[in-house]
Enzyme design. Sequence first.
Site: not given
Length: 525
Positions: A222, A275-277, A280, A297, A331, A429
């Site tokens: 995806k 991707g973003s925390t 995630g 990650e 990142c 971030e």
Amino acid sequence: MTGGRQVTGERQVTGGRQVTGGRQVTGGRRVAGRSAVPRTIPEQRLFIGGEWVEPDLGHYEVIDPATEEVVGLAPEAGRDQVHEAAAAARDAFEAWSRTAPEQRAAVLDRAADVIQREFDAYAELARGETGATTGTARGMQVAVGLSRFRRYARGALEPVEQGLPPQVNEAGPMGRAGVLGALAARRPVGVVTCITSYNNPWANAAGKVAPALAMGNTVVVKPAPQDPLSVYRMAEALAEAGAPPGVVNVVSGSRAEAGEAAVDSPDVDMVSFTGSTAVGQRIGEVCGRSMKRQLLELGGKGAALVFDDADLDSAVLGIGTTFAFYSGQICTAPTRVLAQRGVYERLVERLGAFAGRLKVGDPAERDTVVGPVISAAHRDRVESYIELGRKEGARLVVGGERPDPARGYYVAPTLLADCGNGMRVVREEIFGPVVVVVPFGDEEEGVALANDSDYGLIDYVWSGDVARAFRVAGRLRAGGVGVNTVGRNMEAPFGGFKKSGVGRDVGSYALHAYSELQAIVWPGG
């Protein structure tokens, strides 16, 4: 054409939004002064079970961040189609997982051959989708993707079994006395959903797909909604290389439901996400309910500790990659500079001068260093952080204004100095060409400030005292530390501490990430 099946169709657009599949597609727009002459835009299909499939929900526009023009029309998969892709991967898993490693290696090598053959076209597409400079699209996107296919073609041949020391057991409730032999064997996990980030559609996708396939898994990819077309070209290359139907499936969508379906499908055994925390964490919650394996990650806010005895030329060039490499949308960037007071003012001055010299503009031009960010919404987000930093009391050294190009989503390289570790621009971030600088006194304070973060992906240390640099590196709560460099060793494990992720990949560690350990025990002679 691939395997006799049509991969893409064509549609004429005049610069406005396109209605397809019964709904209006967002993302395209008419730019003032642009001619409304119709032009042909490729219309991509989904890749499910070895077939190119019309999407249930029509198409949406993929926009070039540099020109705001339509690059192509990406398919909008419905929830059922995503589950069909996972089911196709499940059906293909048994046969693929039992193929000889040499066969899997050959498929990956042949896919690399296709990527090499189509290198120029693939790089041009990547540049258009992501806004990366031509050099980045070629050298850091397509070239890295290609090298990862080569690496994991070799990886498919790495041993998966490790003999363990025999154990002598005395007689007891478990049986007679004897010697037991054992080995640990790595087995494929099963069906892996690979959800990729928008900043590098080739390297990120290849870093997931290639090791997963090498280990005998099948995949549902995806891609990020902003730049999915490159990932379909990767699927095309794998199909031409002989990957059996269902081994690789690609589904895309601009809405959340495609990603959600790729995670919650009962046919999926593992989710690999970059991707973003925040996203995630939601993926982790869904996976936890059904005990799916995870490789996450996530975000980063890399600390760069610059000590008084540092080589400032090296430090400025390394930290400056935040401005130059994909406009800070990475990142691992050293975005949070911690400068010892003895060198603080000189470092701020030199970083400001460095940022001010960088050319911002059309990424297709050879001398452009800083291209656009991925979208208008993200440009606005980055700019809002810059303004927030000023309100929080940071000193704007350079940047802060919108660059000259009339079209495109550009942010000027920005340096914020005199920051405190409690400021949001220091703690959160930003994911753009923005560097913040915080002063510190002694080594203890520097380490404490570096570790005072929710993130822990990659930190950096610049010091002329190598012993101190390695001592400090060992105290940093980060998955990786660069000592006097921002370079990466592509066999070293990659991943984060704290909210920067779960698990490790790259090199042989990626093969381990996409496998389960099985113990086999037997009576010795």
